[in-house]
Design an enzyme around this catalytic site. Structure first.
Site, mmCIF file in Angstrom:
data_model
loop_
_atom_site.group_PDB
_atom_site.id
_atom_site.type_symbol
_atom_site.label_atom_id
_atom_site.label_comp_id
_atom_site.label_asym_id
_atom_site.label_seq_id
_atom_site.Cartn_x
_atom_site.Cartn_y
_atom_site.Cartn_z
ATOM 1 N N ARG A 56 5.309 16.733 -1.297
ATOM 2 C CA ARG A 56 5.141 15.432 -1.820
ATOM 3 C C ARG A 56 4.675 14.566 -0.693
ATOM 4 O O ARG A 56 3.716 13.593 -0.995
ATOM 5 C CB ARG A 56 6.535 14.809 -2.346
ATOM 6 C CG ARG A 56 6.407 13.586 -3.009
ATOM 7 C CD ARG A 56 7.704 12.802 -3.090
ATOM 8 N NE ARG A 56 8.736 13.541 -3.498
ATOM 9 C CZ ARG A 56 10.209 13.093 -3.906
ATOM 10 N NH1 ARG A 56 10.439 11.791 -3.474
ATOM 11 N NH2 ARG A 56 10.888 13.702 -4.334
ATOM 12 N N TYR A 57 5.404 14.481 0.485
ATOM 13 C CA TYR A 57 4.741 13.656 1.685
ATOM 14 C C TYR A 57 4.032 14.591 2.574
ATOM 15 O O TYR A 57 3.784 15.750 2.522
ATOM 16 C CB TYR A 57 5.941 13.206 2.427
ATOM 17 C CG TYR A 57 7.237 12.496 1.560
ATOM 18 C CD1 TYR A 57 7.039 10.988 1.465
ATOM 19 C CD2 TYR A 57 8.241 13.189 1.410
ATOM 20 C CE1 TYR A 57 7.814 10.403 0.793
ATOM 21 C CE2 TYR A 57 9.126 12.391 0.699
ATOM 22 C CZ TYR A 57 9.090 10.944 0.466
ATOM 23 O OH TYR A 57 9.849 10.492 -0.352
ATOM 24 N N CYS A 78 23.759 16.050 -10.052
ATOM 25 C CA CYS A 78 22.764 16.821 -9.221
ATOM 26 C C CYS A 78 21.090 16.463 -9.676
ATOM 27 O O CYS A 78 20.829 16.754 -11.034
ATOM 28 C CB CYS A 78 22.798 18.348 -9.347
ATOM 29 S SG CYS A 78 21.472 18.983 -8.409
ATOM 30 N N CYS A 106 27.618 19.622 -8.407
ATOM 31 C CA CYS A 106 27.711 18.158 -8.765
ATOM 32 C C CYS A 106 27.069 17.823 -9.952
ATOM 33 O O CYS A 106 26.113 17.888 -10.065
ATOM 34 C CB CYS A 106 26.997 17.500 -7.639
ATOM 35 S SG CYS A 106 27.180 18.085 -5.923
ATOM 36 N N ASP A 144 19.221 8.977 -9.125
ATOM 37 C CA ASP A 144 18.208 9.253 -9.982
ATOM 38 C C ASP A 144 18.258 9.464 -11.578
ATOM 39 O O ASP A 144 19.211 9.982 -11.893
ATOM 40 C CB ASP A 144 17.289 10.901 -9.575
ATOM 41 C CG ASP A 144 17.115 10.766 -8.373
ATOM 42 O OD1 ASP A 144 16.527 9.653 -7.849
ATOM 43 O OD2 ASP A 144 17.077 11.539 -7.431
ATOM 44 N N ASP A 186 14.399 6.801 -5.112
ATOM 45 C CA ASP A 186 13.443 7.888 -5.077
ATOM 46 C C ASP A 186 12.717 7.512 -6.352
ATOM 47 O O ASP A 186 12.954 7.688 -7.481
ATOM 48 C CB ASP A 186 14.154 9.172 -4.950
ATOM 49 C CG ASP A 186 13.217 10.316 -4.301
ATOM 50 O OD1 ASP A 186 12.015 9.939 -4.102
ATOM 51 O OD2 ASP A 186 13.803 10.920 -3.712
ATOM 52 N N ARG A 239 18.583 17.967 -9.349
ATOM 53 C CA ARG A 239 17.875 19.251 -9.687
ATOM 54 C C ARG A 239 18.811 20.006 -10.511
ATOM 55 O O ARG A 239 18.626 21.265 -10.597
ATOM 56 C CB ARG A 239 17.653 20.192 -8.426
ATOM 57 C CG ARG A 239 16.616 19.585 -7.615
ATOM 58 C CD ARG A 239 15.941 20.511 -6.319
ATOM 59 N NE ARG A 239 15.250 19.580 -5.907
ATOM 60 C CZ ARG A 239 15.570 19.127 -4.514
ATOM 61 N NH1 ARG A 239 16.864 19.583 -3.926
ATOM 62 N NH2 ARG A 239 14.899 18.352 -3.739
ATOM 63 N N CYS A 275 24.903 27.238 -5.703
ATOM 64 C CA CYS A 275 25.749 26.249 -4.863
ATOM 65 C C CYS A 275 27.196 26.781 -5.084
ATOM 66 O O CYS A 275 27.682 27.151 -6.170
ATOM 67 C CB CYS A 275 25.566 24.807 -5.464
ATOM 68 S SG CYS A 275 24.065 24.083 -5.120
ATOM 69 N N LYS A 304 10.379 7.881 -1.441
ATOM 70 C CA LYS A 304 11.830 7.080 -1.187
ATOM 71 C C LYS A 304 11.032 5.493 -0.844
ATOM 72 O O LYS A 304 10.407 5.348 -0.019
ATOM 73 C CB LYS A 304 12.528 7.467 -0.018
ATOM 74 C CG LYS A 304 13.201 8.649 -0.455
ATOM 75 C CD LYS A 304 13.974 9.284 0.680
ATOM 76 C CE LYS A 304 14.535 10.740 0.563
ATOM 77 N NZ LYS A 304 13.044 11.561 0.691
ATOM 78 N N ARG A 345 5.388 16.788 5.390
ATOM 79 C CA ARG A 345 6.540 17.326 5.512
ATOM 80 C C ARG A 345 6.734 18.164 3.902
ATOM 81 O O ARG A 345 6.295 17.617 3.137
ATOM 82 C CB ARG A 345 8.139 16.572 5.631
ATOM 83 C CG ARG A 345 8.127 15.310 5.035
ATOM 84 C CD ARG A 345 8.660 14.493 5.701
ATOM 85 N NE ARG A 345 9.007 13.206 5.167
ATOM 86 C CZ ARG A 345 8.299 12.206 5.103
ATOM 87 N NH1 ARG A 345 6.994 12.307 5.795
ATOM 88 N NH2 ARG A 345 8.264 11.085 4.503
#
Ligand code: SF4
Length: 433
Positions: free
Chosen positions: A174-175, A194, A191, A355, A392, A196, A187, A399, A178
């Protein structure tokens, strides 16, 4: 004798015997960890108590009582084995019902509609969940409710548009400088908020050599990439050998300057931070870690120990916290969290506006709530404790930082500024002379 850790403005006393059980991994005489001074935590009295950072035999009172009640035959050694914790995760309605009194909304998440994200909670993290209060912050983050299945305006399964920015499977670019490398979608604890949740826990992203070699090839062919963030799922759920292979492959790419690992393990499965793991990780510096702490109740003696081991291995630690309604959306809770993090040598890094993933309305707060929290922190606590509050941007804009209005305007050649006490000051801009 007791050692004392301050947790969420309360004293948590750990019987010394709990920290002295001889079932931790033997210290490595060659490791600086073995020689490092113990983590020191100041008591209210000002007396300094010593906390043995390298010991794995820690068992906080909540975990001890929980283990005794639900896993009576399990020794401290087994309880502190991360693989035992992983294989004994709470994953079904039937298991949950034995441990907590479910509300109607929680039960309905299992019986009336299918939630996107599977249930998964380590026994350790389950010991932090209130058995009878559905509004308890920790419980809200891991127990599904029917609200998760509601789709409200503006929500999307992939609000950050990551899938559209994925040049090879499991890699998001995206950036400019990086990339985000998803190792797996597994996981230890899921959560409910989440970002994702469309992929996490679905068994679709594997750390296969073939897929990862395609990702490494993309990075090798893209010299602008100087920073690789490894995430998932939780990368630390991989074994040491596989993780070492990934890190060594990235280290072979000359233009990759730093590698970061995003993980929630120190909060939900601190037993995973072993001497074997940190000995391996420290071979791949410069290595940074973004941890994921959400509430001060996660800052247990076990989490302190895990962070101390990582910090002692020279890994700079930051925490990313999601602002969540009914979990941490008030000043007192956020202040307690960031102060605990600093004591754990974890720099509060980002505070994320939640999000707009599908089914997140019950977790999202107005943006003004986040701004009020930042307003209540800046100037009133150490600058190191202050996370950057960000949204985001939906659609993949990256961000965007959010700040209360400290710049009031201009008056002739001066900038008019508001300080943390709401007082106005003028800063003279330089003249063009
Ligand atoms: S640990 Fe991270 S990736 Fe895993 S469920 Fe939680 S937020 Fe999602």
């Amino acid at each position: 004798m007791q050692v004392t850790i301050k947790r969420n403005e309360q004293q948590v006393c750990v019987p010394a015997s709990a920290t002295q059980e001889g079932d931790d991994e033997p210290p490595d005489p060659g490791s600086c960890l073995a020689a490092m001074p113990a983590l020191t935590v100041p008591k209210h009295s000002g007396r300094i108590v010593r906390f043995p950072a390298h010991r794995a035999g820690i068992l906080s009172p909540a975990a001890r009582a929980f283990r005794k009640k639900y896993f009576p035959g399990i020794t401290t050694k087994l309880w502190n084995d991360w693989q035992w914790q992983t294989s004994n995760r709470i994953r079904t309605l039937a298991q949950l019902e034995k441990m907590i009194v479910l509300s109607d909304a929680e039960r309905a998440a299992f019986t009336q509609a299918a939630t996107t994200l599977p249930l998964g909670i380590t026994p350790y993290y389950m010991s932090l969940v209130s058995p009878d209060n559905p509004d308890q912050p920790i419980r809200r983050t891991v127990i599904p409710t029917l609200q998760e299945t509601l789709h409200t305006a503006g929500e999307a399964d992939d609000p950050l548009g990551e899938d559209a920015m994925s040049p090879v499977p499991g890699l998001v670019h995206r950036y400019p400088d990086r990339v985000l490398l998803l190792l797996s979608d597994f996981c230890s604890t899921y959560c409910r908020y989440c970002t994702r949740s469309r992929v996490v826990g679905h068994g679709a992203i594997h750390p296969s050599r073939n897929r990862l070699e395609r990702a490494f090839a993309y990075i090798e062919q893209t010299p602008a990439v100087r920073d690789v963030l490894i995430s998932g799922g939780d990368p630390l759920m991989l074994g040491e050998e596989k993780l070492a292979w990934v890190l060594s492959r990235l280290r072979q790419i000359p233009h990759v300057e730093i590698v970061r690992i995003g993980t929630k393990v120190p909060a939900v499965l601190p037993q995973r931070i072993t001497q074997r793991l940190v000995r391996m990780l420290r071979q791949y510096h410069p290595l940074w870690m973004s941890l994921h702490f959400t509430h001060p109740d996660e800052c247990t003696p076990e989490a302190y120990r895990a962070c101390a081991m990582l910090a002692d291995a020279g890994i700079p630690l930051g925490s990313q916290t999601v602002l969540l309604k009914g979990v941490n959306d008030n000043l007192d809770t956020m202040r307690a969290l960031i102060h605990n993090l600093l004591k754990m040598r974890v720099r509060p890094y980002y505070l994320y506006q939640c999000d707009p993933i599908t089914g997140s309305a019950h977790f999202r707060t107005p943006v003004e709530t986040g701004l009020d929290i930042i307003r209540g922190l800046r100037g009133f606590t150490s600058g190191y404790a202050l996370p950057t509050y960000v949204i985001d941007a939906p659609g993949g804009g990256g961000k965007i930082p959010l700040m209360p209005d400290y710049v009031v305007g201009r008056e002739n050649d001066a900038l008019v500024l508001r300080n943390y006490e709401n007082k106005l000051y003028r800063y003279p801009e330089p003249c063009n002379c």
